[in-house]
Design an enzyme around this catalytic site. Sequence first.
Site, PDB file in Angstrom:
ATOM      1  N   GLY A   1      43.737  -1.002  -2.093  1.00 39.57           N
ATOM      2  CA  GLY A   1      42.462  -1.625  -2.450  1.00 39.57           C
ATOM      3  C   GLY A   1      41.781  -0.925  -3.605  1.00 39.57           C
TER       4      GLY A   1
ATOM      5  N   SER B   1      45.810 -28.452  -2.913  1.00 37.61           N
ATOM      6  CA  SER B   1      46.479 -27.187  -3.202  1.00 37.61           C
ATOM      7  C   SER B   1      46.943 -26.574  -1.882  1.00 37.61           C
ATOM      8  CB  SER B   1      45.541 -26.247  -3.958  1.00 37.61           C
ATOM      9  OG  SER B   1      44.380 -26.039  -3.206  1.00 37.61           O
TER      10      SER B   1
ATOM     11  N   HIS C   1      53.808   0.875  -3.922  1.00 38.32           N
ATOM     12  CA  HIS C   1      53.710  -0.309  -3.048  1.00 38.32           C
ATOM     13  C   HIS C   1      55.093  -0.718  -2.550  1.00 38.32           C
ATOM     14  CE1 HIS C   1      49.473  -1.463  -3.794  1.00 38.32           C
ATOM     15  NE2 HIS C   1      49.669  -0.742  -4.880  1.00 38.32           N
TER      16      HIS C   1
ATOM     17  N   ARG D   1      45.318   3.546 -10.651  1.00 35.17           N
ATOM     18  CA  ARG D   1      44.793   4.376 -11.742  1.00 35.17           C
ATOM     19  C   ARG D   1      44.608   5.824 -11.300  1.00 35.17           C
ATOM     20  NH1 ARG D   1      41.799  -0.224 -13.038  1.00 35.17           N
ATOM     21  NH2 ARG D   1      42.519  -0.940 -15.072  1.00 35.17           N
TER      22      ARG D   1
ATOM     23  N   CYS E   1      48.993   3.327  -1.094  1.00 37.54           N
ATOM     24  CA  CYS E   1      48.163   3.466  -2.298  1.00 37.54           C
ATOM     25  C   CYS E   1      46.769   3.976  -1.925  1.00 37.54           C
ATOM     26  CB  CYS E   1      48.140   2.155  -3.074  1.00 37.54           C
ATOM     27  SG  CYS E   1      47.890   2.414  -4.834  1.00 37.54           S
TER      28      CYS E   1
ATOM     29  N   PRO F   1      47.315 -41.243  -0.300  1.00 36.13           N
ATOM     30  CA  PRO F   1      47.116 -40.100  -1.215  1.00 36.13           C
ATOM     31  C   PRO F   1      48.363 -39.807  -2.056  1.00 36.13           C
ATOM     32  CG  PRO F   1      46.268 -39.577   0.973  1.00 36.13           C
ATOM     33  CD  PRO F   1      46.985 -40.892   1.102  1.00 36.13           C
TER      34      PRO F   1
ATOM     35  N   GLU G   1      42.978 -28.707 -16.407  1.00 34.03           N
ATOM     36  CA  GLU G   1      43.740 -27.579 -16.943  1.00 34.03           C
ATOM     37  C   GLU G   1      45.252 -27.788 -16.919  1.00 34.03           C
ATOM     38  OE1 GLU G   1      42.291 -24.755 -14.197  1.00 34.03           O
ATOM     39  OE2 GLU G   1      40.700 -24.034 -15.518  1.00 34.03           O
TER      40      GLU G   1
ATOM     41  N   GLU H   1      55.882  -2.570  -0.237  1.00 29.38           N
ATOM     42  CA  GLU H   1      55.928  -3.946   0.266  1.00 29.38           C
ATOM     43  C   GLU H   1      56.485  -4.942  -0.750  1.00 29.38           C
ATOM     44  OE1 GLU H   1      53.238  -2.232  -0.531  1.00 29.38           O
ATOM     45  OE2 GLU H   1      51.587  -3.460  -1.282  1.00 29.38           O
TER      46      GLU H   1
ATOM     47  N   LEU I   1      49.893 -26.482  -0.610  1.00 27.01           N
ATOM     48  CA  LEU I   1      50.888 -27.253   0.144  1.00 27.01           C
ATOM     49  C   LEU I   1      52.190 -26.471   0.292  1.00 27.01           C
ATOM     50  CD1 LEU I   1      50.526 -30.877  -1.254  1.00 27.01           C
ATOM     51  CD2 LEU I   1      49.591 -29.904   0.840  1.00 27.01           C
TER      52      LEU I   1
ATOM     53  N   TYR J   1      39.851 -12.786  -3.300  1.00 30.59           N
ATOM     54  CA  TYR J   1      39.173 -13.971  -2.767  1.00 30.59           C
ATOM     55  C   TYR J   1      39.484 -15.203  -3.611  1.00 30.59           C
ATOM     56  CZ  TYR J   1      36.453 -11.176   0.467  1.00 30.59           C
ATOM     57  OH  TYR J   1      36.089 -10.342   1.484  1.00 30.59           O
TER      58      TYR J   1
HETATM   59  N1  GLN Z   1      41.986   2.002  -6.397  1.00 24.62           N
HETATM   60  C1  GLN Z   1      43.069   2.946  -6.297  1.00 24.62           C
HETATM   61  C2  GLN Z   1      43.607   3.309  -7.660  1.00 24.62           C
HETATM   62  O1  GLN Z   1      43.391   2.594  -8.628  1.00 24.62           O
HETATM   63  C3  GLN Z   1      44.165   2.429  -5.399  1.00 24.62           C
HETATM   64  C4  GLN Z   1      44.852   1.214  -5.930  1.00 24.62           C
HETATM   65  C5  GLN Z   1      45.685   0.498  -4.897  1.00 24.62           C
HETATM   66  O2  GLN Z   1      45.515   0.680  -3.695  1.00 24.62           O
HETATM   67  N2  GLN Z   1      46.554  -0.363  -5.361  1.00 24.62           N
HETATM   68  O3  GLN Z   1      44.269   4.299  -7.793  1.00 24.62           O
END
Ligand code: GLN
Length: 532
Positions: A350, A9, A503, A458, A377, A187, A146, A505, A11, A50
């Site tokens: 996050g 994986s 976001h 949220r 965010c 391979p 799968e 980005e 690649l 992760y």
């Molecule tokens: N955890 C936060 C929320 O849900 C920020 C979400 C994020 O940074 N994408 O509002």
Amino acid sequence: VFVTGGVASSLGKGIIAASLAKLLQARGLSVTIQKFDPYLNIDPGTLNPYEHGECYVTEDGAETDLDLGHYERFLGLYMSKENNVTTGKVYNTVITKEREGAYLGKTVQIVPHITDEIKRRMMLTGKTGKYDIIITEVGGTVGDMESQPFLEAIRQLQWELPEEDLMCIHLTLVPYLAAAKELKTKPTQHSVQTLQQSGVHPDVIVCRTEKELTPDLRRKMALFCNVKPGHVIQSIDAWSIYEVPFNMMEEGLDAMVCEHLGLETKEPDLSGLKSFLKKLKNPTKEVNIALVGKYVELQDAYKSIQESFIHASAATGCKVNVISVHSEHLEEGNAEAKLGNMDGILVAPGFGERGLEGKIVAVRYARTKNIPFFGICLGLQMAVVEIARDVLGWKDAASTEVNPITTHPVIDLMEEQKSSRIKGGTMRLGAYDCRLKAGSLAHKIYGKELISERHRHRYEFNYYCQADMERAGLFVTGKNPQTGLAEIMEMPSHPFFIGVQFHPEYKSTPEHPQPIFVAFVDAAIKYKENHA
Ligand code: GLN
């Protein structure tokens, strides 16, 4: 055109698919890409970075695989819900239909019911009539249990569609054994055998390699893998992913596809990407930007942010060293050591409590040292918390995401989120409008009043504390015109301090770099000049 992968994986199937699409688009064809992922989750929205790297969000609010980000960045087109299908989605449809009685008493089986549903979804995008070519990338590696139903669906389509309408490209790894001083083709041979056992025959083999493939090796692989001589090509490690389309053009991949599909086109015009690369390779300045997050050790967790900095780097003529700063290990005591050398600080998005206090430390450092700050965010939310705690003196100020009983819930759950218990697909997702305050930094950056950006959250800024926040110097400068939700906040007394609830980005591309990233890098350049 189907793209499968074998041997290992990671690649870069997504980059090969996107590069081919780019070349076909540059020949004047209308192209899109879709990704079929073999895992059982309905979408990667509930997957930990992760496990799966970044979760990419489309305009229409689908939480998708990060390869869709590459597709959008290469093609400059918006993908949608239909462009990312998982085994989970396929089974969900089939099982729902079974409960509705749609199978009329039949035994429901992987073949034909699951494979029929896969084929229906593979053909769906084509039904719109908008595209000359649809590239379908199958996630995972051939031989995975799968992946079997997906390969079986391709095998059936090979019979159902005219031969000149369907083509398979297989990506493999040709490892270099340092001890033997040799590239090894075995391979690849095994991987193609495995693919052929599923009844799928590759038309082109693309070999990922660190070293040039000799004509002899190419001939050998063509012979053993039963493809036309000349249809074994190399994808050699590149300096930038944006060089891969040029490498594939040199190897003739797009020409092979056009020939197989019987399409006459002009030669590809990659001038936009070419001038982007030229600027990227010849920077005249250099800055250090800290990316503060809890997944910084993972290469793919902040993919779109990393890419946005690459786009902004070409736009500003400035090399951007994105320095990972692990928020879990950041404290008041080591902030100077970890952030003292930075010309800009970005606090990443996050979820959850881990590493949160470190993000607050990063905001404080940027705010009090007048270092350009950009919060995305959760990064914006932590800027609000930091200012509430430090400037207003509300020591327990918090987001209710991590402290539901705080006496200062400066970031709180959106009303419509309060009744929802289900985690998958229930956030505020996708594109929403935002109206910018005249004369604000954001307004200057975007150069217009009404913008639209994508969301995935949220929680939101809690307006109950707006007057206090303004007293502390933090102002709402972008709002959703329908709901009034705060989208952007700024600190005008600071040289560059901006946080966004969305976001940005996700929409940056080489040819259209995202304006806040460009302005942030410009601010970092200025900061560095002033502190030289
Ligand atoms: N955890 C936060 C929320 O849900 C920020 C979400 C994020 O940074 N994408 O509002």
